[in-house]
Design a protein around this motif. Structure first.
Motif, short mmCIF file in Angstrom:
data_model
loop_
_atom_site.label_atom_id
_atom_site.label_comp_id
_atom_site.label_asym_id
_atom_site.label_seq_id
_atom_site.Cartn_x
_atom_site.Cartn_y
_atom_site.Cartn_z
N CYS A 7 16.16 8.21 -5.35
CA CYS A 7 16.12 6.79 -5.01
C CYS A 7 14.69 6.28 -4.86
O CYS A 7 14.41 5.12 -5.21
N LEU A 8 13.81 7.10 -4.34
CA LEU A 8 12.41 6.70 -4.24
C LEU A 8 11.84 6.38 -5.61
O LEU A 8 11.09 5.41 -5.78
N THR A 9 12.24 7.17 -6.61
CA THR A 9 11.79 6.94 -7.97
C THR A 9 12.42 5.68 -8.55
O THR A 9 11.74 4.80 -9.08
N GLU A 10 13.74 5.58 -8.42
CA GLU A 10 14.47 4.45 -9.01
C GLU A 10 14.00 3.11 -8.44
O GLU A 10 13.93 2.11 -9.16
N ARG A 11 13.69 3.09 -7.16
CA ARG A 11 13.33 1.84 -6.50
C ARG A 11 11.82 1.61 -6.45
O ARG A 11 11.35 0.67 -5.83
N ASP A 12 11.08 2.48 -7.16
CA ASP A 12 9.62 2.35 -7.27
C ASP A 12 8.97 2.24 -5.90
O ASP A 12 8.10 1.40 -5.66
N PHE A 13 9.42 3.11 -4.99
CA PHE A 13 8.85 3.11 -3.65
C PHE A 13 7.39 3.58 -3.73
O PHE A 13 7.07 4.53 -4.44
N PRO A 14 6.48 2.91 -3.00
CA PRO A 14 5.05 3.22 -3.11
C PRO A 14 4.67 4.51 -2.38
O PRO A 14 4.11 4.48 -1.28
N VAL A 15 4.97 5.64 -2.98
CA VAL A 15 4.72 6.94 -2.36
C VAL A 15 3.30 7.40 -2.65
O VAL A 15 2.86 7.43 -3.81
N ALA A 51 19.12 4.60 3.39
CA ALA A 51 17.91 5.04 4.09
C ALA A 51 16.65 4.54 3.41
O ALA A 51 15.70 4.09 4.07
N VAL A 52 16.62 4.61 2.09
CA VAL A 52 15.43 4.13 1.36
C VAL A 52 15.32 2.61 1.50
O VAL A 52 14.21 2.07 1.62
N GLN A 53 16.44 1.90 1.47
CA GLN A 53 16.39 0.45 1.69
C GLN A 53 15.83 0.12 3.07
O GLN A 53 15.05 -0.84 3.22
N VAL A 54 16.20 0.90 4.08
CA VAL A 54 15.63 0.69 5.42
C VAL A 54 14.13 0.96 5.40
O VAL A 54 13.34 0.20 5.99
N ALA A 55 13.72 2.01 4.71
CA ALA A 55 12.30 2.30 4.60
C ALA A 55 11.55 1.17 3.91
O ALA A 55 10.40 0.86 4.26
N GLU A 56 12.19 0.51 2.95
CA GLU A 56 11.56 -0.63 2.29
C GLU A 56 11.32 -1.77 3.27
O GLU A 56 10.32 -2.51 3.15
N LEU A 57 12.20 -1.92 4.24
CA LEU A 57 12.00 -2.96 5.26
C LEU A 57 10.72 -2.69 6.06
O LEU A 57 10.10 -3.62 6.57
N LEU A 58 10.35 -1.42 6.18
CA LEU A 58 9.15 -1.06 6.93
C LEU A 58 7.87 -1.45 6.20
O LEU A 58 6.80 -1.56 6.81
N LEU A 59 7.98 -1.67 4.89
CA LEU A 59 6.79 -2.03 4.11
C LEU A 59 6.29 -3.43 4.42
O LEU A 59 5.18 -3.77 4.08
N ASP A 112 0.84 -1.19 0.00
CA ASP A 112 0.00 0.00 0.00
C ASP A 112 0.87 1.24 0.00
O ASP A 112 1.96 1.27 0.57
N LYS A 113 0.37 2.30 -0.62
CA LYS A 113 1.16 3.53 -0.70
C LYS A 113 1.32 4.17 0.67
O LYS A 113 0.42 4.10 1.51
N GLY A 146 0.10 13.38 9.26
CA GLY A 146 -0.37 12.50 8.20
C GLY A 146 0.71 11.71 7.49
O GLY A 146 0.41 10.93 6.58
N MET A 147 1.97 11.89 7.88
CA MET A 147 3.05 11.18 7.22
C MET A 147 3.25 9.79 7.84
O MET A 147 3.17 9.63 9.05
N ASP A 148 3.50 8.80 6.99
CA ASP A 148 3.79 7.45 7.46
C ASP A 148 5.30 7.23 7.67
O ASP A 148 5.71 6.60 8.65
N ILE A 149 6.09 7.74 6.74
CA ILE A 149 7.54 7.56 6.79
C ILE A 149 8.21 8.91 6.56
O ILE A 149 7.83 9.65 5.66
N VAL A 150 9.20 9.21 7.38
CA VAL A 150 10.00 10.43 7.22
C VAL A 150 11.45 10.03 7.02
O VAL A 150 12.01 9.26 7.82
N LEU A 151 12.05 10.53 5.96
CA LEU A 151 13.48 10.34 5.70
C LEU A 151 14.21 11.60 6.12
O LEU A 151 13.92 12.69 5.62
N GLY A 152 15.15 11.45 7.05
CA GLY A 152 15.86 12.61 7.58
C GLY A 152 17.20 12.82 6.88
O GLY A 152 18.03 11.91 6.84
N ALA A 153 17.41 14.02 6.35
CA ALA A 153 18.67 14.37 5.69
C ALA A 153 19.13 15.75 6.16
O ALA A 153 19.72 16.51 5.39
N ALA A 154 18.85 16.06 7.41
CA ALA A 154 19.19 17.37 7.97
C ALA A 154 20.32 17.23 8.99
O ALA A 154 20.68 16.12 9.40
N ASP A 155 20.88 18.36 9.40
CA ASP A 155 21.96 18.36 10.39
C ASP A 155 21.44 17.88 11.75
O ASP A 155 20.23 17.84 12.00
#
Length: 341
Positions: free
Chosen positions: A23-31, A333-341, A3-4, A66-75
């Motif tokens: 990477c979300l695009t390349e790996r066809d992550f269900p956004v 990070a995106v690979q880890v997010a895929e594990l959450l699916l 599910d998205k 309303g967000m399910d997954i947050v990817l952090g790329a900040a300081d």
């Protein structure tokens, strides 16, 4: 396809955040819904992504609703201030900063090594340091052969490790050299990087070792579940745009043959074996940052016996390279997010 999921990227305009989006695009992550969060000065800008226009929003606690997954790329400071707010609002966070990596309640995950640790997350999962990921992905299959007890590591880290400012400084310096002009004052590093090496990354942390050098030991112990692992590391900034290189010597509790080592590395997920000193084409001889940039595998070569180790077969040395922005940060990070699916 799962599910998205509604996904937000914190720090979406930086080098790692931009790569996460790719990477979300390349790996066809269900956004499902996508939020790109950045500083106030970037808010309002529009990014084209997969046929939709996404307006960058200012990073504020309420933006995570309303967000399910947050990817952090900040300081670190921004991560500490905002990512717990995302968790409080029901999101699961995969964070690339150093802020939570050694927190005992936060899993620190490399999917090729310890994917099972995702299961005990409490809303926060940390992405390891880039040099840690690049070094441990090929170390892990060798550890399974002979149980690693000690690592001696030298890292040769690209300008991309300092983000866009680091790459910009190197590009500006190389441009000035090419035009025969005086070099600009350093902006991201303590000195000129072009035609130079800088043998310090991070501040002094422990007995003359820097914070960057201690990460490989401290994070490696947590990721590989080896609390007694000993690591001696030297980190050097080199005039390479992206893709880190590492020279690694492993000491094992049990003997490991070179044949078994090569076979294990050739079969290991996330690894590409490139180890032929006599190859006709240069990029088939050994890993080099020029050829490992903009892809996700860790290339490994120069595999040889540690001739300084008196115990036959107890030491192996190798050289590896990997893209710091991709597998060293965004892709992991995106690979880890895929594990959450």
């Amino acid at each position: 396809m799962a599910d998205k999921k509604n996904v937000a990227i914190l720090g979406a305009t930086g080098a790692v955040g931009t790569q996460m989006l790719e990477c979300l695009t390349e790996r066809d992550f269900p956004v499902g819904e996508l939020k790109l969060l950045a500083s106030a000065r970037s808010a309002g800008k529009v990014v084209e992504w997969c046929g939709r226009e996404v307006v960058i929003e200012e990073a504020r606690p309420e933006a995570f609703e309303g967000m399910d997954i947050v990817l952090g790329a900040a300081d670190d400071d921004i991560a500490k201030a905002l990512l717990p707010e995302a968790v409080r609002r029901g999101a699961t966070v995969v964070d690339n900063s150093h802020a939570f990596r050694l927190d005992e309640d936060v899993p620190l995950v490399v999917p090729e090594i310890n994917p099972q640790d995702v299961a005990w997350n409490k809303g926060l999962i940390s992405n390891p340091n880039c040099a840690t990921i690049i070094g441990l992905v090929p170390t892990w299959p060798l550890h399974k052969l002979g149980h690693v007890s000690r690592m001696i590591v030298s890292t040769y880290q690209a300008a991309s490790g300092a983000g866009v400012p680091g790459m910009r400084q190197l590009e500006n310096e190389l441009g000035a050299i090419g035009r025969g002009e005086e070099l600009p004052e350093p902006t991201a590093f303590v000195d000129q990087l072009a035609s130079n090496l800088i043998p310090q990354i991070g501040s002094e942390k422990f007995e003359g070792f820097t914070s960057e050098e201690m990460k490989l030991q401290n994070e490696g112990r947590k990721i590989m579940h080896l609390p007694e692992l000993r690591v001696n590391c030297t980190c050097v900034r080199v005039p390479v745009l992206r893709s880190h290189s590492e020279s690694i010597t492993l000491e094992f509790e049990e003997p490991v043959s070179l044949e078994d080592a090569r076979e294990a590395l050739a079969a290991a997920p996330g690894v590409k074996l490139v180890d032929d000193l006599g190859a006709d084409v240069a990029h088939d001889r050994y890993p080099m940052p020029l050829y490992t940039s903009d892809q996700d595998l860790i290339w490994v070569g120069r595999i040889r016996r540690d001739i300084s180790n008196p115990e036959q077969g107890r030491g192996i040395t190798f050289w590896c390279c990997g893209d710091q922005i991709r597998k060293g940060a965004a892709t992991n990070a995106v690979q880890v997010a895929e594990l959450l699916l």
